[in-house]
Structure formats: structure tokens, C-alpha cells
Design an enzyme around this catalytic site. Sequence first.
Site, PDB file in Angstrom:
ATOM      1  NE  ARG A 101      79.954  52.615  52.737  1.00 17.94           N
ATOM      2  CZ  ARG A 101      80.533  51.893  51.777  1.00 17.94           C
ATOM      3  NH1 ARG A 101      80.338  52.177  50.507  1.00 17.94           N
ATOM      4  NH2 ARG A 101      81.335  50.906  52.077  1.00 17.94           N
ATOM      5  CB  THR A 375      82.434  52.146  42.552  1.00 20.26           C
ATOM      6  OG1 THR A 375      82.221  51.158  43.560  1.00 20.26           O
ATOM      7  CG2 THR A 375      82.872  53.429  43.210  1.00 20.26           C
ATOM      8  CB  THR A 393      79.506  52.351  45.076  1.00 17.05           C
ATOM      9  OG1 THR A 393      79.818  51.029  44.646  1.00 17.05           O
ATOM     10  CG2 THR A 393      79.295  52.339  46.585  1.00 17.05           C
ATOM     11  CG  ASN A 395      80.396  46.450  47.099  1.00 13.13           C
ATOM     12  OD1 ASN A 395      81.484  46.900  46.785  1.00 13.13           O
ATOM     13  ND2 ASN A 395      80.277  45.429  47.904  1.00 13.13           N
ATOM     14  CG  ASP A 417      82.455  47.678  50.970  1.00 11.45           C
ATOM     15  OD1 ASP A 417      83.085  46.797  50.360  1.00 11.45           O
ATOM     16  OD2 ASP A 417      82.092  48.737  50.430  1.00 11.45           O
ATOM     17  N   GLY A 468      86.689  51.496  41.870  1.00 11.54           N
ATOM     18  CA  GLY A 468      87.648  50.395  41.851  1.00 11.54           C
ATOM     19  C   GLY A 468      87.965  49.786  43.198  1.00 11.54           C
ATOM     20  N   GLY A 469      87.003  49.744  44.123  1.00 17.05           N
ATOM     21  CA  GLY A 469      87.247  49.096  45.421  1.00 17.05           C
ATOM     22  C   GLY A 469      88.462  49.728  46.097  1.00 17.05           C
TER      23      GLY A 469
HETATM   24  N1  GLY Z   1      81.956  49.416  47.805  1.00 18.37           N
HETATM   25  C1  GLY Z   1      83.260  49.896  47.589  1.00 18.37           C
HETATM   26  C2  GLY Z   1      83.696  50.885  48.594  1.00 18.37           C
HETATM   27  O1  GLY Z   1      82.881  51.555  49.176  1.00 18.37           O
HETATM   28  O2  GLY Z   1      84.881  50.996  48.831  1.00 18.37           O
END
Ligand code: GLY
Length: 573
Positions: A101, A375, A393, A395, A417, A468-469
Site C-alpha cells: 500500500r 482499482t 489500485t 484509487n 483514503d 469499487g471503493g
Molecule cells: N483506494 C480504494 C481503497 O483502497 O479502498
Amino acid sequence: MRRPWLVTSLIVASMVCATPAVAQSDAQTVTSAGGVVAADQPTASRIGARVLADGGNAADAGVATLLALGVVNPFSSGLGGGGFCLYRPASTGEVTVLDFRETAPSAATADMYVVDGEVKEEWMVRGGKAVGVPGEAGGLWALSYKFGNQPWETLVDPAHELASDGYTVHQLLVDRLKKGAKKLKKRPKLAAAFQEADGSWVDTGDTLQRPGLARTLKRLRDDGPAPFYEGQIADAIVAAVNEAGGIFSRDDLASYSIEVREPVQGTYRGKTVFSMPPSSSGGTAIIETLNILEGYDMSRFGRSPLGVHLTVEALKHSFADRAGWLGDTDFVDVPLQRLTSERYAAELRSKIKRDTVLPPKAYGSKAPLPDDHGTTHVSIIDRHENMLSCTSTINLSFGSMVFVPKWGLIMNDEMGDFTAQPGVPNNYGLVGTEQNVVAPGKRPLSSMSPTLVLNEDESPFMAVGASGGPAIITGTLMAMLNTIDFDHSPSRAIEAPRIHHQWLPYTLFLEDSMGMRDALEEKGHDIEVRPAWSNVQMVVESKQSDGTFTGVSDPRKMGAPAAADAVSQEASQ
Ligand code: GLY
């Protein structure tokens, strides 16, 4: 200095191949014992399947698929972003989490997006201040180094070829360019990567070359990830981010590290579920929701209004806890054991009423959504039953839109985020607390939920996840419920209409074909009908339990899975 790509663990030995059964497929599913890849873009799935056919395992195929996705779906993921992978080698049966990440740069501060008491939302999602330190290059290298059995170059080559020789522009890219056109045109260097000489956007069927990205992929192929963290590419990233208003230093990249973590774990109807721990909220929310739902006879309720109501009420508890408790555990304490325990789930279940909803504050134990076109998710089970589930992702669609022209990199906007101000919704309408405020080196809270599920005898059952967030959590959960509780076929499990509720906003989102709106309104739900914005990729044990697995890609994102034996048959014809 820590070098993230120097992961010193075993390399999984290659194993002797069994003869795979011939693959059967339709548009969105493929069934085979020879290894199956489900990604959200057909060319990328086929590249992964080709790696499997050439003797690679699920880790090798995952690396090649994700690198290819970064080329063909540049709006979703790529080397300017980051992600998470769960991997389970059949030889040890142990699930490892690779966390690559993005992190906040060292000059980041808790109030960096607040001016005169107001959150500057645009700064969080576009331009240099939105960019987190990317982990994708190191993460994919670590996946290959730790678990793969194929030479690194062979995994990068297919993506390099797509970028240098060109690939056929597909409808989804055209749609995303059209949708983002106004914003993209304000970033001419990024826009130019997708425009003809006359300034028009590339169109379906055109061949698109990405020479800058090809240069990057060649460096990645020849030198590994080092140039991203302390070489020429690192310098260019720092320059591009800072020119766009960012606060990167060279040391932010040089000190970036990939983390190896323990998955969160639970059980559901005799199956063992492994999923993503913080800095994602996804695994915790999925296990908390499943624990609540396990107390109900969901297979009897089916997809009735009562079944949907109970699922929504369970989700509201989990999302309220997401908001209240979740954050990067390298920085804040999160009561993970409690949140994923059956005892806590029983406590929450006892509050749920079958005929009505509760006030928002009654959910969890602490006190309009944008489309997430960024994503991507890849699920793979190979012929040796090694399992992989990775979500990656940048984002939002085209990330921060900060572009590194020479190297063709589109930088993420993962800083979006974070919680800019506790209690104030972010771009997904998600609220958070101090747990998720910005701090140097901290990872922003994610919803990404790469998940692996085992049968009672510990044989592989499912690799699943979504883009999808926050709807990643509900999309992944619903694919699991549809398969485990409702006994849907793999394609129906993915195609079936979805719901989404994330506690706040206090709205139940229903896909149109779900129906039952009146019945749910009667129970007190405030409903908005809209398309689902999660896209699920799943590989699941076939119903006949004959050693085959079925891959299914979500038609909502025009994906298609691929089987290793099918691509090698085609090649030999
Ligand atoms: N950027 C979307 C997530 O990591 O949930």
C-alpha cells in the site's frame, strides 16, 4: 537503508505438472483443472493463463496479470499505485499477506488538507498533494521473489510488449477517457498519452502504444524495482509530484518498505476465511459481517426482503466499526481480535431487529458516493492449488492525474483514503476518526478485500475480491453469500444484483434489478437505486468437486477469465 525488494524468504519450488482437464468456458466463466485466472480485463487474464501454461504458479501469473492490467486498464492500477496480495502455496498451506500500500510522505501532516477549517477535497484526490509513496513495483517483485518459480523477466515481458508494440483500445478505456475528459484535458501531458496527433481521444479498435511506460517496464525487467526507489525513475517521480504541488522527498521513496503481515481469519459455515488486515478495513468488515450473519439461517431466507434486511443491518454494524476503529495498525491500536470474534458478533446480532432499522448511532460499538473507476482485482488458483488474491489500485479513475511523462507513470491519489477531518466524509462518503488521520509514513485506510476461502478439509474453495471503493466489501461479501448460502452458480453469484450500505451515508443502495424496494422501505430503509459500482473477480471450486475450478469475471467491468489449458491449446492449433 531498507530495500523493499530484498525479501529473504523461501522461493517456492516448482512442482511436477498433472495433465489438466480441457477448459470449458462461456463469456464470463471458464472451468478447468489446469489453472484459472479471473481478472477484470480479458487480455490481462490471458497473459496470466499463459504464464500458468508455461509452468508458472499463481504468484507468477499474478505478477504478469497485474503488470498487464497497469497497461491495458491504466485508469485503475499501475506502477504509480499500490496494493495487497494474499498468497497460499499448496506446499505449506500458510497464507501470507504482502502489503504494498502507498504511504504518506514524510512531510505530510494531520491537517494538510484543512484550510480555515474547511477540507480542500480536491487536494486529496487530484494533484501532487494527493499522491502517496507508491508500492506496486516493489510489491510485485516481492511476490515473484518470495513465491514465484519463473524468471522475473518472463513476467514483465508481456506487459512490456503491450506498452511498446501497442494494444487494442477497448470500450472501457474509451468510456473512462470520455468520462474523465474535462479533468484530463487540464493535464495535457497525461491526456496526450491517450490522444491522436490531432488531439482526439483514441477509439475502440485503435492500437495504443505507451512508449514512456514501455521504457519503465524495460527498466523494471532488467533492473528490478531499484530504479523506482533510489534511481532515475525515483527522481522523476519526485519532480513530477512536486511540480504538481506535492511534498515528496527522495528519502520517501528510498525508505519505502513492503510489509509482510498476518491475514485476519474467521470461519463461515465450516469454511475458513482469510482476508486483508489493516491498513485495509476490508477483511475485518467481511469477517465481522459474516460472523453476524452466521447466526441466521441465510439459506432459508434466500434473497428475500428479510435476508437483504439482515445483511444490511450486519453491514451497518461493520461499517460503523470501520469508521470508529480502523486505521493503520503500525500507528494506532485496533481491537482486531474483538471485532472479528464470534462473541462480539453475537452482541451486535442481538441488537438487530427483523422488522425495522435502528438510529445510526446504535450501530457498531463507537459512537453521495463517487464511482471508483480505479482499482483492479485478480483471483487465481493454479493446477497445484496454489491460491492468489490481489487487489491493486491508483484509487480514483486515473489516480491523482499526476503524470511522469518520460516514464509513462500515472500517480495514485491514495491520500484521499485518509480522514482529513474526523467526522467529515471523504470522497467515498466514508467518515473516519483520529485512527485514520494523516501521519508521515502511515498507510491510508483501504477497503480492498483480497480473500481466500478454504473447505473444512483445508482444500481450496475460493479466491475472491473486487474493485469499487467501499463497495469492494459488499461486492466480495455478496459473492461469498451467493455461493455459500444461496448455492448460486459462479456466474449467477457474480451477476446477481447487489446492495451496498456503508452505515453513513444512511442510505441503502440497490441495483435496479434487485426489486423488493417497497418491502425494504417498509422496514425503514432509505433507498437509492443505482448501478453497483463493485466489480468482483472470483475463482471457485466447481460444484461437482471434480478437481476443477471456475473463474468468473464481473460483466459490469467487461472482464473475462482465462484458463491455462485453453490458451495453450489455442497456441498449439
Ligand atoms: N483506494 C480504494 C481503497 O483502497 O479502498
